[in-house]
Design an enzyme around this catalytic site. Sequence first.
Site, PDB file in Angstrom:
ATOM      1  N   HIS A  48       0.845  -1.202   0.000  1.00  8.09           N
ATOM      2  CA  HIS A  48       0.000   0.000   0.000  1.00  8.09           C
ATOM      3  C   HIS A  48       0.879   1.249   0.000  1.00  8.09           C
ATOM      4  O   HIS A  48       0.695   2.152  -0.816  1.00  8.09           O
ATOM      5  CB  HIS A  48      -0.930  -0.014   1.219  1.00  8.09           C
ATOM      6  CG  HIS A  48      -1.576   1.308   1.512  1.00  8.09           C
ATOM      7  ND1 HIS A  48      -2.559   1.848   0.701  1.00  8.09           N
ATOM      8  CD2 HIS A  48      -1.390   2.213   2.507  1.00  8.09           C
ATOM      9  CE1 HIS A  48      -2.936   3.029   1.189  1.00  8.09           C
ATOM     10  NE2 HIS A  48      -2.238   3.276   2.278  1.00  8.09           N
ATOM     11  N   ASP A  93       6.916  23.191 -25.158  1.00  5.86           N
ATOM     12  CA  ASP A  93       6.915  21.815 -24.627  1.00  5.86           C
ATOM     13  C   ASP A  93       7.939  21.756 -23.503  1.00  5.86           C
ATOM     14  O   ASP A  93       8.530  22.772 -23.143  1.00  5.86           O
ATOM     15  CB  ASP A  93       7.287  20.815 -25.747  1.00  5.86           C
ATOM     16  CG  ASP A  93       6.724  19.423 -25.451  1.00  5.86           C
ATOM     17  OD1 ASP A  93       6.989  18.910 -24.348  1.00  5.86           O
ATOM     18  OD2 ASP A  93       6.020  18.867 -26.310  1.00  5.86           O
ATOM     19  N   TRP A 116       7.416  -0.412   4.007  1.00 11.21           N
ATOM     20  CA  TRP A 116       7.990   0.317   2.867  1.00 11.21           C
ATOM     21  C   TRP A 116       9.331   0.911   3.240  1.00 11.21           C
ATOM     22  O   TRP A 116      10.130   1.245   2.372  1.00 11.21           O
ATOM     23  CB  TRP A 116       7.035   1.412   2.387  1.00 11.21           C
ATOM     24  CG  TRP A 116       7.119   2.697   3.145  1.00 11.21           C
ATOM     25  CD1 TRP A 116       6.526   2.966   4.347  1.00 11.21           C
ATOM     26  CD2 TRP A 116       7.823   3.891   2.773  1.00 11.21           C
ATOM     27  NE1 TRP A 116       6.825   4.245   4.743  1.00 11.21           N
ATOM     28  CE2 TRP A 116       7.611   4.841   3.793  1.00 11.21           C
ATOM     29  CE3 TRP A 116       8.598   4.258   1.678  1.00 11.21           C
ATOM     30  CZ2 TRP A 116       8.174   6.126   3.762  1.00 11.21           C
ATOM     31  CZ3 TRP A 116       9.156   5.540   1.651  1.00 11.21           C
ATOM     32  CH2 TRP A 116       8.939   6.457   2.682  1.00 11.21           C
ATOM     33  N   SER A 137      13.409   7.130 -12.931  1.00 11.63           N
ATOM     34  CA  SER A 137      12.306   7.867 -13.539  1.00 11.63           C
ATOM     35  C   SER A 137      12.132   9.232 -12.877  1.00 11.63           C
ATOM     36  O   SER A 137      12.011  10.255 -13.560  1.00 11.63           O
ATOM     37  CB  SER A 137      11.025   7.034 -13.419  1.00 11.63           C
ATOM     38  OG  SER A 137       9.899   7.832 -13.614  1.00 11.63           O
ATOM     39  N   SER A 138      12.142   9.252 -11.542  1.00 12.66           N
ATOM     40  CA  SER A 138      11.935  10.514 -10.824  1.00 12.66           C
ATOM     41  C   SER A 138      13.056  11.498 -11.093  1.00 12.66           C
ATOM     42  O   SER A 138      12.812  12.687 -11.308  1.00 12.66           O
ATOM     43  CB  SER A 138      11.897  10.273  -9.313  1.00 12.66           C
ATOM     44  OG  SER A 138      10.778   9.539  -8.988  1.00 12.66           O
ATOM     45  N   HIS A 149      13.015  11.939   4.475  1.00 14.24           N
ATOM     46  CA  HIS A 149      12.366  13.173   4.877  1.00 14.24           C
ATOM     47  C   HIS A 149      12.210  14.162   3.726  1.00 14.24           C
ATOM     48  O   HIS A 149      11.127  14.688   3.514  1.00 14.24           O
ATOM     49  CB  HIS A 149      12.958  13.816   6.125  1.00 14.24           C
ATOM     50  CG  HIS A 149      11.910  14.700   6.719  1.00 14.24           C
ATOM     51  ND1 HIS A 149      10.863  14.206   7.454  1.00 14.24           N
ATOM     52  CD2 HIS A 149      11.649  16.012   6.556  1.00 14.24           C
ATOM     53  CE1 HIS A 149      10.033  15.191   7.749  1.00 14.24           C
ATOM     54  NE2 HIS A 149      10.482  16.291   7.216  1.00 14.24           N
ATOM     55  N   GLU A 178      11.792  13.277   0.841  1.00 13.00           N
ATOM     56  CA  GLU A 178      10.711  12.637   0.099  1.00 13.00           C
ATOM     57  C   GLU A 178       9.342  13.134   0.569  1.00 13.00           C
ATOM     58  O   GLU A 178       8.431  13.373  -0.223  1.00 13.00           O
ATOM     59  CB  GLU A 178      10.811  11.108   0.255  1.00 13.00           C
ATOM     60  CG  GLU A 178       9.612  10.312  -0.225  1.00 13.00           C
ATOM     61  CD  GLU A 178       9.475  10.303  -1.738  1.00 13.00           C
ATOM     62  OE1 GLU A 178      10.459  10.642  -2.420  1.00 13.00           O
ATOM     63  OE2 GLU A 178       8.380   9.984  -2.220  1.00 13.00           O
ATOM     64  N   TYR A 189       8.657  16.008   1.658  1.00 17.80           N
ATOM     65  CA  TYR A 189       8.425  17.341   1.101  1.00 17.80           C
ATOM     66  C   TYR A 189       8.288  17.306  -0.403  1.00 17.80           C
ATOM     67  O   TYR A 189       7.611  18.148  -0.996  1.00 17.80           O
ATOM     68  CB  TYR A 189       9.516  18.312   1.565  1.00 17.80           C
ATOM     69  CG  TYR A 189       9.319  18.569   3.039  1.00 17.80           C
ATOM     70  CD1 TYR A 189       8.308  19.426   3.447  1.00 17.80           C
ATOM     71  CD2 TYR A 189      10.029  17.877   3.993  1.00 17.80           C
ATOM     72  CE1 TYR A 189       8.041  19.604   4.789  1.00 17.80           C
ATOM     73  CE2 TYR A 189       9.770  18.054   5.336  1.00 17.80           C
ATOM     74  CZ  TYR A 189       8.770  18.919   5.722  1.00 17.80           C
ATOM     75  OH  TYR A 189       8.502  19.074   7.044  1.00 17.80           O
ATOM     76  N   SER A 226      -1.611  27.381  -3.875  1.00 19.50           N
ATOM     77  CA  SER A 226      -1.278  28.792  -4.082  1.00 19.50           C
ATOM     78  C   SER A 226      -1.775  29.306  -5.429  1.00 19.50           C
ATOM     79  O   SER A 226      -1.836  30.514  -5.655  1.00 19.50           O
ATOM     80  CB  SER A 226       0.230  29.011  -3.989  1.00 19.50           C
ATOM     81  OG  SER A 226       0.710  28.552  -2.753  1.00 19.50           O
ATOM     82  N   HIS A 271      14.395  12.535  13.179  1.00 22.48           N
ATOM     83  CA  HIS A 271      13.184  12.564  14.016  1.00 22.48           C
ATOM     84  C   HIS A 271      12.283  11.370  13.713  1.00 22.48           C
ATOM     85  O   HIS A 271      11.335  11.107  14.441  1.00 22.48           O
ATOM     86  CB  HIS A 271      12.426  13.897  13.895  1.00 22.48           C
ATOM     87  CG  HIS A 271      11.774  14.138  12.572  1.00 22.48           C
ATOM     88  ND1 HIS A 271      11.767  15.365  11.971  1.00 22.48           N
ATOM     89  CD2 HIS A 271      11.095  13.324  11.733  1.00 22.48           C
ATOM     90  CE1 HIS A 271      11.104  15.297  10.818  1.00 22.48           C
ATOM     91  NE2 HIS A 271      10.699  14.067  10.659  1.00 22.48           N
ATOM     92  N   HIS A 272      12.563  10.657  12.631  1.00 23.01           N
ATOM     93  CA  HIS A 272      11.825   9.414  12.352  1.00 23.01           C
ATOM     94  C   HIS A 272      12.361   8.277  13.202  1.00 23.01           C
ATOM     95  O   HIS A 272      11.824   7.179  13.159  1.00 23.01           O
ATOM     96  CB  HIS A 272      11.965   9.030  10.875  1.00 23.01           C
ATOM     97  CG  HIS A 272      11.339  10.006   9.946  1.00 23.01           C
ATOM     98  ND1 HIS A 272      10.025   9.903   9.556  1.00 23.01           N
ATOM     99  CD2 HIS A 272      11.821  11.113   9.350  1.00 23.01           C
ATOM    100  CE1 HIS A 272       9.732  10.909   8.744  1.00 23.01           C
ATOM    101  NE2 HIS A 272      10.811  11.658   8.609  1.00 23.01           N
ATOM    102  N   THR A 309       6.277  26.720   7.510  1.00 19.03           N
ATOM    103  CA  THR A 309       4.980  26.133   7.174  1.00 19.03           C
ATOM    104  C   THR A 309       3.853  27.044   7.644  1.00 19.03           C
ATOM    105  O   THR A 309       2.861  27.250   6.936  1.00 19.03           O
ATOM    106  CB  THR A 309       4.839  24.731   7.805  1.00 19.03           C
ATOM    107  OG1 THR A 309       6.034  24.005   7.555  1.00 19.03           O
ATOM    108  CG2 THR A 309       3.671  23.983   7.219  1.00 19.03           C
ATOM    109  N   LYS A 351       3.310  29.898   5.312  1.00 21.69           N
ATOM    110  CA  LYS A 351       2.509  29.549   4.131  1.00 21.69           C
ATOM    111  C   LYS A 351       1.022  29.582   4.455  1.00 21.69           C
ATOM    112  O   LYS A 351       0.224  30.164   3.716  1.00 21.69           O
ATOM    113  CB  LYS A 351       2.904  28.166   3.605  1.00 21.69           C
ATOM    114  CG  LYS A 351       4.340  28.085   3.153  1.00 21.69           C
ATOM    115  CD  LYS A 351       4.594  26.935   2.214  1.00 21.69           C
ATOM    116  CE  LYS A 351       4.014  27.182   0.858  1.00 21.69           C
ATOM    117  NZ  LYS A 351       4.785  28.123   0.048  1.00 21.69           N
ATOM    118  N   ARG A 387       1.267   0.661  15.313  1.00 20.37           N
ATOM    119  CA  ARG A 387       0.925   0.548  13.900  1.00 20.37           C
ATOM    120  C   ARG A 387       1.428  -0.792  13.367  1.00 20.37           C
ATOM    121  O   ARG A 387       2.176  -1.506  14.038  1.00 20.37           O
ATOM    122  CB  ARG A 387       1.544   1.698  13.107  1.00 20.37           C
ATOM    123  CG  ARG A 387       3.045   1.739  13.165  1.00 20.37           C
ATOM    124  CD  ARG A 387       3.608   3.002  12.560  1.00 20.37           C
ATOM    125  NE  ARG A 387       3.566   2.949  11.109  1.00 20.37           N
ATOM    126  CZ  ARG A 387       4.455   3.559  10.302  1.00 20.37           C
ATOM    127  NH1 ARG A 387       5.436   4.282  10.814  1.00 20.37           N
ATOM    128  NH2 ARG A 387       4.367   3.460   9.000  1.00 20.37           N
TER     129      ARG A 387
END
Lengths: 378, 525
Positions: B76, B105, B141, B168-169, B252, B254, B256, B267, B301-302, B327, B330, B449
């Site tokens: 998932h 293009d 994951w 790809s990314s 991390h 990732e 963002y 925006s 922090h993870h 943040t 924003k 979890r």
Amino acid sequence: MITRFPRSVMIALVCLLGGGTARADYALNLTQGVTSISREAYRLHMLALWVCVVIAIIVFGAMAWSMYHHRKSRGAVAATFHDNTKVEIVWSILPFLVLVGLAIPATTALIAMHDTSNADLTIKITGQQWSWRYDYLKEDIGFVSNLDEKSAAAAKLGSGVDPRSVEHYLLNVDKPVVVPVGKKVRFLLNASDVIHSWWLPDLGFKKDAIPGFVNEIWARIEKPGTYRGQCTELCGVGHGFMPIVLIAMSEPDYQAWLAGQRAAAAKAKAGADRVWTREELLSKGAEVYTKTCAACHLPGGEGIPGTFKALKGSPVVKGPLAEHIDRVMNGKPGTAMPPFAAQLDDADIAAVITHERNAWGNNMGDLVQPAQIKAARK
Amino acid sequence: MTEIALPQHHEHEHPSGITRWLFTTNHKDIGTLYLLFAVSMLFIGGSFAMVVRLELFQPGLQFVSPHFFNQMTTMHALVMIFGAVMPAFVGLANWMIPMMIGAPDMALPRLNNWSFWLLPFAFTLLLSTLFMPGGAPSGGWTMYPPLVLQTGMAFPFLIFAVHLMGISSVMGAINVITTVFNMRAPGMTYHKLPLFVWTWVVTAFLLIAAMPVLAGAVTMLLTDKYFGTSFFNAAGGGDPVMFQHVFWFFGHPEVYIMILPAFGIVSQIVPTFARKPLFGYTSMIYAVASIAFLSFIVWAHHMFTVGMPLAGELFFMYSTVLIAVPTGVKVFNWVATMWRGSMSFETPMLWALCFIILFSIGGFSGLMLGLAPADFQYQDTYFVVAHFHYVLVTGAVFAIIAGVYFWLPKWTGRMYDERLGKLHFWLSTISVNLLFFPQHFLGLAGMPRRIPDYAVQYAEWNMLSSIGAFLFGASQLIFVYVVVRAMSGHGEKATDQVWEGARGLEWTLSSPPPYHSFNEPPKVP
């Protein structure tokens, strides 16, 4: 959008309920726990929660006001302003000050948590797939704490047992870890296979148990009682089934418990030194297998193809005895098969090997005595 | 479907049928492919989530084994992150960036084709593991060793799929940067770039910096498993915690990567429907840039519970809570944009406003999680699950949906059905809160979890959460219907400007826009 508002009300409600005393059997908020660490965590949690609630009320309130009053359908005409340096500086600095206000108590709490010095006793906790081993350093006592049998039976896929009928479903063990109240207990955490994490909410922390590392943490429990928690780092198929139960008791009760444990250890040792009958080995072996091996190799020994090897008809089980003993005691590096030498005693290993060699049509017919395991340990 | 991007006045021959899509170098066609791919992955990843919520509907194991349950949670996450959210943003970038900056293009059209067509192969590799003996990857994951090394046949497929997604990314990111740096119309200065373009440029730099780190980490896993190395094996002198450091150094940023373009979309939408220019354009850009910078120094922090030295925990706690400042800027800017505007609440605006509120709630729980002593309680519980689904589902996914409603009339030349759009919005918003809000309570009450079964005191909230999940999943079918209807040429014809308050080059083009967006450089106002 206006329906957003109840959210902050909901959070406020949570706080009120959480601050209250008796509740139904479900809980909405973090426990205050029974140690100074858990109380600090709770205070910090509530402080941060209230800060968030206040900010939410201000920001969402401004949004709601604007959405109501500055609607085109009410004939609002758009202003044209698009920046204001003063306002922007203020709303960058104010949150920063709020953060400093949160960081100060967090820092003090963190420093206190790291102070594991002057402990009264030390317990080494080893995470393993999927149980916890507790060793009382200096006391020469150690045991493995497994999920209790009632929970284990009810938790089987399609068991038909209603979990509500099982007391402390999935939060009960066969042998809880016992500590004295009022003493500073230092916990050393380690793992033998993959990473686990030891969490008792009432103690106010969780700490990872990592192979090759020793982590430390401490607790001084203030109130006698039974405290329950679970493994909190994904560790494989049994991750949800390795609970933690800790009993905190008064010093005299703890001493009595220690004496009982020492006596039991001596008895087990004597048991391992004698010769066992075939029936004894097979019945003990089946018991050990269910508790220790069946999670991966399945009760019928068929395993899970590609992941966990079948024992039924396995070349190791049907092969030379020495190799089979070696596999159970030392595991197979690079696979999910962990070493069980430290986890099980001589009689357990002898019995489970005997069981495997004679169950599911393996019919090897041989018996393994605890003495052979004792010899193999050298 | 082929009508979407049909040119109004095309001079060049223009392939049709399957080869149009296989060999296409057109930014709109590739954008469409990315978006269609993302939505199919959304449903595949969503169906995995349905299995998870079905099993968690009641205590006890009723439907799947713990082994399969773990495969579902792992797949998932992988499918949603790498298959749905990231490709959806790349799809939006492909469609919108050339039109927004006045380019014909993307700068590197062939690279563009390749970066898309890697994805179906990557996900075929990944999804094929479901049918292998031993099943799909089930170690989460995050792929933490040593657990992930216990994966069976699926293991190399997982690693190579991740490699392909990464390639790809990175190519997509290179293309975005090259396009924005080189293809802007005369007069389109950096201080005139729409926020969506700005956020994407920053995101592209994050991708280029972060994805190779992930590739390195998984390659080390591969050699640990098959070639006898011991990068992460303590017995061989390695360090299992090092993987976590390397992984979250990617992980991390990732996070963002998946939220900055969402900020960009919101925006664009809020000023349009507030009929008022974006408040604090410059501070928005600085805020995005600071968030991007901070994202590289907060990773641990993870992993507050792995046992870091005190100084490390303090550093990562301070840097983490600091993210709240940009943040907050924003969010305040969006609210100030609405303030004294002349607002109307069409479907895209509803999604964008809901994004601001629900993303903020995810931000609040993020702030709480950032405080290390409290995190020792929250870590790896459902509180975390609630947190990251608020930022990823009601954050990233809601912004993507907002963007699709916002730009769909431009893409297809047809207005979507406003009534169905609103129905989709209200059903999704109610059900998604039913789904994720109770998970805060579950986590605080002690539910870890990634467990297939739970103690009975968690039953009530889990049941509610599952009901929310089923409703939320079903509501997305409305979305598909709405989009397919507009794509197949049904609905009111859209004007070029589409929305009364819409400003920018993309709204000066016809709806649908010509095959090559701007053949002549437009005049930038």
